[in-house]
Design a protein around this motif. Structure first.
Motif, short mmCIF file in Angstrom:
data_model
loop_
_atom_site.label_atom_id
_atom_site.label_comp_id
_atom_site.label_asym_id
_atom_site.label_seq_id
_atom_site.Cartn_x
_atom_site.Cartn_y
_atom_site.Cartn_z
N PHE A 66 32.34 5.47 22.32
CA PHE A 66 32.71 5.86 23.67
C PHE A 66 32.58 7.37 23.78
CE2 PHE A 66 35.04 2.06 22.54
CZ PHE A 66 34.66 1.20 23.57
N LYS A 67 32.09 7.82 24.94
CA LYS A 67 31.90 9.24 25.17
C LYS A 67 32.07 9.54 26.64
CE LYS A 67 26.89 8.55 25.42
NZ LYS A 67 25.60 8.99 24.88
N ASN A 68 32.07 10.82 27.00
CA ASN A 68 32.19 11.25 28.39
C ASN A 68 30.80 11.47 28.96
OD1 ASN A 68 32.86 12.29 30.86
ND2 ASN A 68 33.48 14.26 30.08
N GLY A 69 30.33 10.55 29.79
CA GLY A 69 29.04 10.67 30.43
C GLY A 69 27.90 10.24 29.54
N LYS A 70 26.76 9.92 30.16
CA LYS A 70 25.61 9.42 29.40
C LYS A 70 25.06 10.45 28.43
CE LYS A 70 24.37 5.75 32.42
NZ LYS A 70 23.35 4.88 32.89
N ARG A 71 25.24 11.73 28.70
CA ARG A 71 24.77 12.78 27.79
C ARG A 71 25.89 13.31 26.91
NH1 ARG A 71 21.25 15.07 32.45
NH2 ARG A 71 19.28 14.03 31.97
N GLY A 72 27.02 12.64 26.89
CA GLY A 72 28.16 13.08 26.09
C GLY A 72 27.81 13.17 24.61
N LYS A 73 28.48 14.06 23.92
CA LYS A 73 28.20 14.28 22.50
C LYS A 73 29.37 13.89 21.61
CE LYS A 73 24.85 17.85 23.47
NZ LYS A 73 24.48 19.23 23.34
N THR A 74 30.59 14.28 21.95
CA THR A 74 31.75 13.89 21.16
C THR A 74 31.92 12.39 21.28
OG1 THR A 74 32.80 16.00 21.74
CG2 THR A 74 34.21 14.30 20.74
N LEU A 75 32.02 11.69 20.13
CA LEU A 75 32.11 10.23 20.14
C LEU A 75 33.42 9.73 19.55
CD1 LEU A 75 28.58 9.25 18.74
CD2 LEU A 75 29.31 9.29 21.14
N ALA A 76 34.00 8.74 20.21
CA ALA A 76 35.09 7.94 19.64
C ALA A 76 34.40 6.68 19.13
CB ALA A 76 36.14 7.61 20.68
N GLU A 77 34.38 6.48 17.81
CA GLU A 77 33.63 5.38 17.20
C GLU A 77 34.58 4.29 16.69
OE1 GLU A 77 29.74 7.63 15.51
OE2 GLU A 77 31.54 7.81 14.26
N PHE A 78 34.21 3.03 16.96
CA PHE A 78 35.04 1.89 16.54
C PHE A 78 34.18 0.79 15.94
CE2 PHE A 78 37.48 3.91 19.88
CZ PHE A 78 38.77 3.86 19.39
N SER A 79 34.77 0.07 15.02
CA SER A 79 34.23 -1.18 14.50
C SER A 79 35.40 -2.15 14.46
CB SER A 79 33.62 -0.97 13.11
OG SER A 79 32.99 -2.14 12.68
N PHE A 80 35.47 -3.04 15.45
CA PHE A 80 36.60 -3.95 15.61
C PHE A 80 36.41 -5.23 14.81
CE2 PHE A 80 36.50 -1.53 19.62
CZ PHE A 80 37.72 -0.89 19.49
N LEU A 86 40.16 -5.86 9.52
CA LEU A 86 40.49 -4.48 9.87
C LEU A 86 39.64 -3.96 11.01
CD1 LEU A 86 40.76 -2.93 6.29
CD2 LEU A 86 42.64 -3.59 7.80
N ASP A 87 40.22 -3.04 11.78
CA ASP A 87 39.51 -2.22 12.76
C ASP A 87 39.32 -0.86 12.12
OD1 ASP A 87 39.68 -4.25 14.66
OD2 ASP A 87 41.39 -3.36 15.70
N PHE A 88 38.14 -0.28 12.28
CA PHE A 88 37.87 1.07 11.79
C PHE A 88 37.60 1.99 12.97
CE2 PHE A 88 36.91 -1.70 8.25
CZ PHE A 88 37.54 -1.05 7.20
N TYR A 89 38.01 3.25 12.85
CA TYR A 89 37.83 4.20 13.95
C TYR A 89 37.68 5.61 13.41
CZ TYR A 89 42.78 5.32 13.32
OH TYR A 89 43.98 5.71 12.80
N ASP A 90 37.03 6.44 14.20
CA ASP A 90 36.89 7.86 13.88
C ASP A 90 36.39 8.61 15.11
OD1 ASP A 90 33.81 8.39 13.74
OD2 ASP A 90 34.09 6.57 12.56
N LEU A 91 36.39 9.92 15.02
CA LEU A 91 35.74 10.79 15.99
C LEU A 91 34.53 11.41 15.30
CD1 LEU A 91 38.80 12.61 17.59
CD2 LEU A 91 37.37 10.85 18.64
N SER A 92 33.47 11.65 16.07
CA SER A 92 32.26 12.24 15.51
C SER A 92 31.73 13.36 16.40
CB SER A 92 31.17 11.16 15.38
OG SER A 92 29.96 11.74 14.98
N VAL A 93 31.34 14.47 15.74
CA VAL A 93 30.66 15.56 16.42
C VAL A 93 29.32 15.86 15.72
CG1 VAL A 93 32.75 16.59 17.41
CG2 VAL A 93 31.98 17.31 15.14
N ILE A 94 28.76 14.83 15.09
CA ILE A 94 27.50 15.00 14.36
C ILE A 94 26.38 15.46 15.30
CG2 ILE A 94 25.66 13.79 13.10
CD1 ILE A 94 27.87 12.07 11.82
#
Length: 156
Positions: A66-80, A86-94
Motif C-alpha cells: 500500500f502506498k500514497n498515490g500511483k507514483r508513491g514510493k514509501t510502501l507498507a508491505e504485507f503477506s497475509f 502468520l501475517d508478515f509486514y514491514d515498511l520499505s523505502v527501497i
C-alpha cells in the motif's frame, strides 16, 4: 438434497482462511489516495482519504503493498496468512521515500515507523531482512499516513 447442502457447507467452512483487517488513517494535512499493488495485478485505489479520515478493508491472501498515490514510493508491505499461520509486514523505502507512514498491530507485533528517507525501521535495500515482522493471522493492522512532512517537500 439436505446431505448435499451440508457437504457444501462443511467444505466451505474447512477452506475458510482467517482474514486480517487493515485500517488506513490519514493523519496528513493533505488527501491520501491509498493504492493497493500486488505482483501480476494492476494497481487499485482502495480509498481516497481526506485529512483526518479512515477506511478499513479485510484481506485473506498474501503479498500486497500500500502506498500514497500511483507514483508513491514509501510502501507498507504485507503477506497475509502466509507461512505457518502468520501475517508478515514491514515498511520499505527501497525505491524511495515520499510519505511518512507507521504500521501498528493488535496482536503483539512491533510498531514500525518511517518519518524520513533514512529510517531505521524500514527496508533500505533488498536484503534488509531484519525489518520484516510476523504476527498471528487474523488481527488488525493500522496503517497511519503521518503529517510530519510539508506538502512542498512531499511533491518533489
Amino acid at each position: 438434497m439436505k446431505f448435499e447442502i451440508l457437504c457444501i457447507i462443511f467444505v466451505y467452512s474447512c477452506s475458510y482462511t482467517y482474514a486480517s483487517n487493515v485500517n488506513f488513517h490519514n493523519r496528513c494535512r493533505y488527501s491520501v489516495n491509498v493504492i493497493h499493488t500486488a505482483n501480476g495485478q494492476s494497481p487499485v485505489s482502495e480509498c481516497n482519504l481526506r485529512p483526518g479520515k479512515s477506511c478499513s478493508r479485510d484481506y485473506g491472501s498474501n503479498g500486497m503493498n500500500f502506498k500514497n498515490g500511483k507514483r508513491g514510493k514509501t510502501l507498507a508491505e504485507f503477506s497475509f496468512n502466509s507461512w505457518n499461520g502468520l501475517d508478515f509486514y514491514d515498511l520499505s523505502v527501497i525505491v524511495g521515500y515520499d510519505t511518512p507512514m507507521q504500521i501498528t498491530t493488535s496482536i503483539g507485533g512491533p510498531t514500525v515507523t518511517c518519518t524520513h528517507a533514512k529510517c531505521p525501521n524500514a527496508y533500505l535495500y533488498p536484503s534488509d531482512n531484519k525489518k520484516t515482522h510476523g504476527t498471528k493471522t487474523g488481527g488488525t493492522f493500522n496503517v497511519n499516513f503521518w503529517k510530519s512532512q510539508s506538502r512542498k517537500s512531499r511533491s518533489r
